[in-house]
Design a protein around this motif. Structure first.
Motif, PDB file in Angstrom:
ATOM      1  N   GLU A  56      -2.094   2.302  -2.858  1.00  0.00           N
ATOM      2  CA  GLU A  56      -3.251   1.433  -2.707  1.00  0.00           C
ATOM      3  C   GLU A  56      -3.998   1.236  -4.022  1.00  0.00           C
ATOM      4  O   GLU A  56      -4.556   0.171  -4.294  1.00  0.00           O
ATOM      5  N   GLN A  57      -4.015   2.289  -4.866  1.00  0.00           N
ATOM      6  CA  GLN A  57      -4.794   2.231  -6.103  1.00  0.00           C
ATOM      7  C   GLN A  57      -4.103   1.447  -7.206  1.00  0.00           C
ATOM      8  O   GLN A  57      -4.719   1.153  -8.239  1.00  0.00           O
ATOM      9  N   ASP A  77       0.799  -1.234   0.000  1.00  0.00           N
ATOM     10  CA  ASP A  77       0.000   0.000   0.000  1.00  0.00           C
ATOM     11  C   ASP A  77       0.830   1.282   0.000  1.00  0.00           C
ATOM     12  O   ASP A  77       0.282   2.377  -0.111  1.00  0.00           O
TER      13      ASP A  77
END
Length: 326
Positions: free
Chosen positions: A300-301, A262
């Motif tokens: 995270e994306q 993350d």
């Protein structure tokens, strides 16, 4: 007078040997840019040491001129994975184990001078496991010989190497370059260095690793990139100079964790504004940020996979490499 001349000659030879004796040690020179696999010989004067299709990768690769049946041999993104060169723009690649019994590839080159009997020679070379592997091995070695080790077929070469990776130390890293090093006392007259796995399947330990395509048509193998090969009678030439040209090895840049989930944390031990950029394997820019000293990037994306990064200051790129999201 004769003794003085002999002394001067001996000292001169010692100075000559105190350099890297490997020609084209970082695979930068080539007679023709590679456009397919099986073209190690383009990186003159390197050549395969058996009938195996040892490969040459270079960023000069042009997909327009690449052969349609062959995977890309570009740097950093190619048909076997994603990896920046340890230095410069090129590196070699070879099979060390495969589902076909006792299949091996080797790379060999003639040294710039003959090794002197009784002298200790220091050896280093860098390897990185390709992303296509489903196995890692601990058998990667360097063999020195008076004559070429050239063999017929794909079988393991029947020689005992002088410098080897430690048994049980599986070469699993596919993100960074791992240095293999050692030293030996020359018998005298050795002129060739050959790199590969000299053990047969029965004596090769393997470790299952993520990646590859374990089908009959896929990558059921253990495959490594090779770069920055050094042989010298001066330990500093190989241990402190060759291949040590990026900030990570000088502890000027800290990037962690890698693999990441993350977040990526970056610290640069310089009191100046720098810029970090993140790219996907198609070189499409997906992130860019300026910072001083340190930063933490929210990832995270991002989808799981391989990414490339660059860190720049006002003078240009100061570090680049590969990161993996698991």
């Amino acid at each position: 007078m004769k003794q003085l001349c002999l002394l001067i000659f001996f000292l001169f030879c010692r100075i000559c040997d105190a350099q890297n004796l490997v020609p084209n040690w970082n695979f930068e020179a080539y007679d023709t840019c590679p456009n397919s696999l099986n073209l190690l010989s383009n990186a003159i004067p390197w050549f395969p040491a058996n009938s195996g299709t040892t490969d040459y990768f270079n960023s000069c690769f042009d997909s327009i001129n690449g052969l349609p049946w062959s995977p890309s041999v570009d740097v950093p993104v190619n048909g076997l994975g994603v990896q920046n060169a340890k230095s410069g723009n090129g590196y070699a690649g070879l099979l060390t184990y495969e589902y076909n019994p006792n299949t091996r590839e080797y790379l060999e080159v003639k040294l710039d001078s003959v090794l002197v009997q009784g002298l200790t020679y220091y050896v280093t070379f860098f390897i990185s496991r390709s992303d296509s592997c489903i196995w890692a091995v601990d058998n990667l070695s360097a063999y020195f010989s008076v004559d070429s080790a050239l063999g017929v077929g794909w079988s393991p070469l029947p020689f005992t190497p002088q410098v080897s990776n430690n048994a049980g130390n599986f070469l699993t890293d596919r993100i960074n370059w791992t240095r293999i090093e050692g030293s030996f006392v020359a018998q005298g007259g050795e002129r060739f260095i050959t790199i590969g796995n000299f053990n047969d399947d029965a004596n090769t330990d393997t470790l299952s690793v993520p990646g590859g395509n374990p089908t009959p048509q896929g990558f059921r193998h253990s495959y490594y990139y090779v770069d920055d090969v050094c042989v010298s009678s001066d330990s500093l030439t190989c241990y402190s100079t060759v291949g040590i040209n990026d900030l990570e090895n000088k502890d000027d840049l800290i990037l962690f964790p890698n693999p990441f989930t993350d977040r990526i944390n970056i610290t640069v031990k310089r009191n100046e504004i720098v810029e970090v950029s993140l790219y996907d394997v198609t070189s499409r820019g997906i992130f860019n940020q300026s910072f001083t000293n340190s930063t933490s990037i929210n990832t995270e994306q991002l989808a799981k996979g391989i990414y490339l990064y660059e860190v720049r200051n006002k003078s240009g790129v100061i570090s680049k490499g590969k990161v993996v999201k698991d």
